[in-house]
Write a protein that holds these residues in place. Structure first.
Motif, mmCIF file in Angstrom:
data_model
loop_
_atom_site.group_PDB
_atom_site.id
_atom_site.type_symbol
_atom_site.label_atom_id
_atom_site.label_comp_id
_atom_site.label_asym_id
_atom_site.label_seq_id
_atom_site.Cartn_x
_atom_site.Cartn_y
_atom_site.Cartn_z
ATOM 1 N N ALA A 215 -37.541 -14.368 -51.626
ATOM 2 C CA ALA A 215 -37.519 -12.959 -51.993
ATOM 3 C C ALA A 215 -36.108 -12.398 -51.840
ATOM 4 O O ALA A 215 -35.267 -12.965 -51.153
ATOM 5 N N ARG A 216 -35.887 -11.267 -52.460
ATOM 6 C CA ARG A 216 -34.583 -10.614 -52.347
ATOM 7 C C ARG A 216 -34.430 -9.964 -50.983
ATOM 8 O O ARG A 216 -35.380 -9.685 -50.293
ATOM 9 N N GLY A 217 -33.176 -9.728 -50.600
ATOM 10 C CA GLY A 217 -32.928 -8.975 -49.382
ATOM 11 C C GLY A 217 -32.203 -9.767 -48.315
ATOM 12 O O GLY A 217 -31.678 -9.192 -47.379
ATOM 13 N N GLN A 218 -32.144 -11.128 -48.440
ATOM 14 C CA GLN A 218 -31.401 -11.929 -47.474
ATOM 15 C C GLN A 218 -30.121 -12.404 -48.170
ATOM 16 O O GLN A 218 -30.110 -13.406 -48.864
ATOM 17 N N ASN A 219 -29.043 -11.689 -47.987
ATOM 18 C CA ASN A 219 -27.812 -12.000 -48.704
ATOM 19 C C ASN A 219 -26.889 -12.933 -47.940
ATOM 20 O O ASN A 219 -25.995 -13.525 -48.520
ATOM 21 N N ARG A 220 -27.090 -13.074 -46.640
ATOM 22 C CA ARG A 220 -26.217 -13.936 -45.860
ATOM 23 C C ARG A 220 -27.072 -14.925 -45.095
ATOM 24 O O ARG A 220 -27.802 -14.580 -44.179
ATOM 25 N N ALA A 221 -26.961 -16.197 -45.490
ATOM 26 C CA ALA A 221 -27.836 -17.228 -44.930
ATOM 27 C C ALA A 221 -27.707 -17.318 -43.422
ATOM 28 O O ALA A 221 -28.688 -17.475 -42.704
ATOM 29 N N GLN A 222 -26.483 -17.215 -42.906
ATOM 30 C CA GLN A 222 -26.281 -17.427 -41.484
ATOM 31 C C GLN A 222 -26.895 -16.304 -40.644
ATOM 32 O O GLN A 222 -27.107 -16.473 -39.445
ATOM 33 N N ALA A 223 -27.181 -15.156 -41.276
ATOM 34 C CA ALA A 223 -27.724 -14.025 -40.524
ATOM 35 C C ALA A 223 -29.237 -14.085 -40.403
ATOM 36 O O ALA A 223 -29.826 -13.283 -39.690
ATOM 37 N N ALA A 224 -29.868 -15.023 -41.097
ATOM 38 C CA ALA A 224 -31.326 -15.066 -41.124
ATOM 39 C C ALA A 224 -31.861 -15.931 -39.993
ATOM 40 O O ALA A 224 -31.408 -17.052 -39.775
ATOM 41 N N SER A 225 -32.855 -15.399 -39.296
ATOM 42 C CA SER A 225 -33.537 -16.168 -38.262
ATOM 43 C C SER A 225 -34.642 -16.990 -38.912
ATOM 44 O O SER A 225 -35.031 -16.726 -40.055
ATOM 45 N N PRO A 226 -35.185 -18.011 -38.211
ATOM 46 C CA PRO A 226 -36.308 -18.778 -38.777
ATOM 47 C C PRO A 226 -37.463 -17.890 -39.194
ATOM 48 O O PRO A 226 -38.080 -18.112 -40.246
ATOM 49 N N GLU A 227 -37.779 -16.889 -38.374
ATOM 50 C CA GLU A 227 -38.881 -16.000 -38.706
ATOM 51 C C GLU A 227 -38.597 -15.213 -39.988
ATOM 52 O O GLU A 227 -39.498 -15.005 -40.816
ATOM 53 N N GLU A 228 -37.347 -14.773 -40.169
ATOM 54 C CA GLU A 228 -36.982 -14.026 -41.366
ATOM 55 C C GLU A 228 -37.038 -14.913 -42.606
ATOM 56 O O GLU A 228 -37.435 -14.462 -43.687
ATOM 57 N N ILE A 229 -36.630 -16.166 -42.463
ATOM 58 C CA ILE A 229 -36.660 -17.097 -43.592
ATOM 59 C C ILE A 229 -38.097 -17.324 -44.055
ATOM 60 O O ILE A 229 -38.410 -17.238 -45.250
ATOM 61 N N ILE A 230 -38.989 -17.606 -43.109
ATOM 62 C CA ILE A 230 -40.384 -17.858 -43.462
ATOM 63 C C ILE A 230 -41.026 -16.606 -44.052
ATOM 64 O O ILE A 230 -41.792 -16.683 -45.019
ATOM 65 N N ALA A 231 -40.692 -15.443 -43.505
ATOM 66 C CA ALA A 231 -41.235 -14.194 -44.039
ATOM 67 C C ALA A 231 -40.759 -13.957 -45.469
ATOM 68 O O ALA A 231 -41.518 -13.467 -46.319
ATOM 69 N N ALA A 232 -39.505 -14.323 -45.769
ATOM 70 C CA ALA A 232 -38.974 -14.153 -47.124
ATOM 71 C C ALA A 232 -39.716 -15.035 -48.111
ATOM 72 O O ALA A 232 -40.022 -14.627 -49.235
ATOM 73 N N ILE A 233 -40.023 -16.264 -47.703
ATOM 74 C CA ILE A 233 -40.792 -17.160 -48.565
ATOM 75 C C ILE A 233 -42.169 -16.572 -48.841
ATOM 76 O O ILE A 233 -42.657 -16.583 -49.974
ATOM 77 N N ASP A 234 -42.797 -16.060 -47.813
ATOM 78 C CA ASP A 234 -44.140 -15.493 -47.946
ATOM 79 C C ASP A 234 -44.144 -14.305 -48.897
ATOM 80 O O ASP A 234 -45.036 -14.166 -49.747
ATOM 81 N N ARG A 235 -43.136 -13.437 -48.796
ATOM 82 C CA ARG A 235 -43.056 -12.272 -49.688
ATOM 83 C C ARG A 235 -42.847 -12.695 -51.131
ATOM 84 O O ARG A 235 -43.411 -12.119 -52.059
ATOM 85 N N SER A 236 -42.028 -13.715 -51.321
ATOM 86 C CA SER A 236 -41.711 -14.157 -52.673
ATOM 87 C C SER A 236 -42.902 -14.779 -53.379
ATOM 88 O O SER A 236 -43.064 -14.641 -54.591
ATOM 89 N N ALA A 237 -43.752 -15.473 -52.632
ATOM 90 C CA ALA A 237 -44.854 -16.220 -53.229
ATOM 91 C C ALA A 237 -45.786 -15.330 -54.033
ATOM 92 O O ALA A 237 -46.335 -15.747 -55.049
ATOM 93 N N SER A 238 -45.967 -14.105 -53.590
ATOM 94 C CA SER A 238 -46.931 -13.216 -54.244
ATOM 95 C C SER A 238 -46.514 -12.843 -55.662
ATOM 96 O O SER A 238 -47.350 -12.453 -56.473
ATOM 97 N N SER A 239 -45.221 -12.954 -55.981
ATOM 98 C CA SER A 239 -44.753 -12.576 -57.314
ATOM 99 C C SER A 239 -44.436 -13.783 -58.202
ATOM 100 O O SER A 239 -43.964 -13.616 -59.319
ATOM 101 N N LEU A 240 -44.715 -15.002 -57.721
ATOM 102 C CA LEU A 240 -44.427 -16.200 -58.501
ATOM 103 C C LEU A 240 -45.578 -16.480 -59.464
ATOM 104 O O LEU A 240 -46.674 -16.832 -59.060
ATOM 105 N N ARG A 241 -45.325 -16.321 -60.766
ATOM 106 C CA ARG A 241 -46.352 -16.569 -61.778
ATOM 107 C C ARG A 241 -46.139 -17.893 -62.499
ATOM 108 O O ARG A 241 -47.094 -18.550 -62.914
ATOM 109 N N SER A 242 -44.878 -18.293 -62.676
ATOM 110 C CA SER A 242 -44.597 -19.547 -63.367
ATOM 111 C C SER A 242 -43.218 -20.051 -62.955
ATOM 112 O O SER A 242 -42.399 -19.294 -62.422
ATOM 113 N N LEU A 243 -42.973 -21.327 -63.233
ATOM 114 C CA LEU A 243 -41.697 -21.942 -62.873
ATOM 115 C C LEU A 243 -41.420 -23.066 -63.855
ATOM 116 O O LEU A 243 -42.320 -23.834 -64.208
ATOM 117 N N ARG A 244 -40.165 -23.147 -64.293
ATOM 118 C CA ARG A 244 -39.720 -24.261 -65.132
ATOM 119 C C ARG A 244 -38.363 -24.716 -64.645
ATOM 120 O O ARG A 244 -37.496 -23.896 -64.340
#
Length: 213
Positions: A19-48
């Protein structure tokens, strides 16, 4: 055996983009990374995407490179994973049916009647929704930010998975908001690396791509 190993590699590439909102990788904690994945999943309709797969054999000091394309559509649980060079192999999952095509032979399997493919379908959906990073019955998970990347290290818990690999590293580019590299290490030291390229999220994909005949 060949089909099962290929399917394991397919599953491990299907982690959704961040998901958007994490612009600096080094600033993200494990919990923030997993939460970002979870938020992004809800809007994933297709992938190529296109992919390049490199198999490194530890004993022979050899490398085998293959290339192909992957399509996924959430509606109906549809997936197509296709190797195009140096050989042709196609795997299609469409609802409760699976098709595998290789060397002019086509096999069609009903997942409702096959335990292995039921498990594959379950893990596919777990991975696509991001639940693979919280499904502790499948993997021990370690997530970290390192050298501008987000890295999820997965160690399988299930016996049927440990016979194929002992560790998987999923490498993400936070700026581009997608997984770019999957590294799978086998018990004997062999390593498979899959690099994803030209990723298109929520692109229009024709229904015929997932046809099973």
């Amino acid at each position: 055996m060949k089909h099962r190993l290929i399917l394991c590699m397919i599953l491990l590439t299907l982690v959704p983009v961040f998901a958007r909102g994490q612009n600096r990788a080094q600033a993200a904690s494990p919990e923030e990374i997993i939460a970002a994945i979870d938020r992004s999943a809800s809007s994933l309709r297709s992938l190529r995407c296109d992919f390049v797969q490199t198999k490194e054999l530890s004993l022979l000091q050899d490398r085998m490179v293959s290339q192909g394309v992957m399509y996924y559509r959430q509606a109906g649980g549809q997936l197509r994973w296709e190797y195009r060079t140096p050989y042709r192999y196609t795997f299609v999952l469409n609802g409760d049916r699976v098709m595998m095509r290789s060397d002019g032979r086509t096999d069609v399997v009903e997942t409702s009647a096959n335990r292995m493919f039921r498990e594959i379908a379950r893990m596919m959906m777990s991975t696509l929704t991001g639940r693979c990073l919280t499904a502790t019955s499948d993997f021990d998970i370690r997530v970290r930010a390192e050298k501008g990347l987000w890295i999820a290290e997965l160690t399988p818990r299930r016996r049927e998975m440990t016979q194929f690999f002992v560790r998987v590293n999923l490498c993400f580019d936070p700026e581009r908001q997608l997984v770019t590299r999957v590294e799978m290490v086998e018990a004997g030291g062999d390593r498979t690396v899959i690099e994803l390229k030209n990723v298109q999220r929520n692109a229009t994909i024709d229904e015929s791509v997932f046809a099973i005949d």
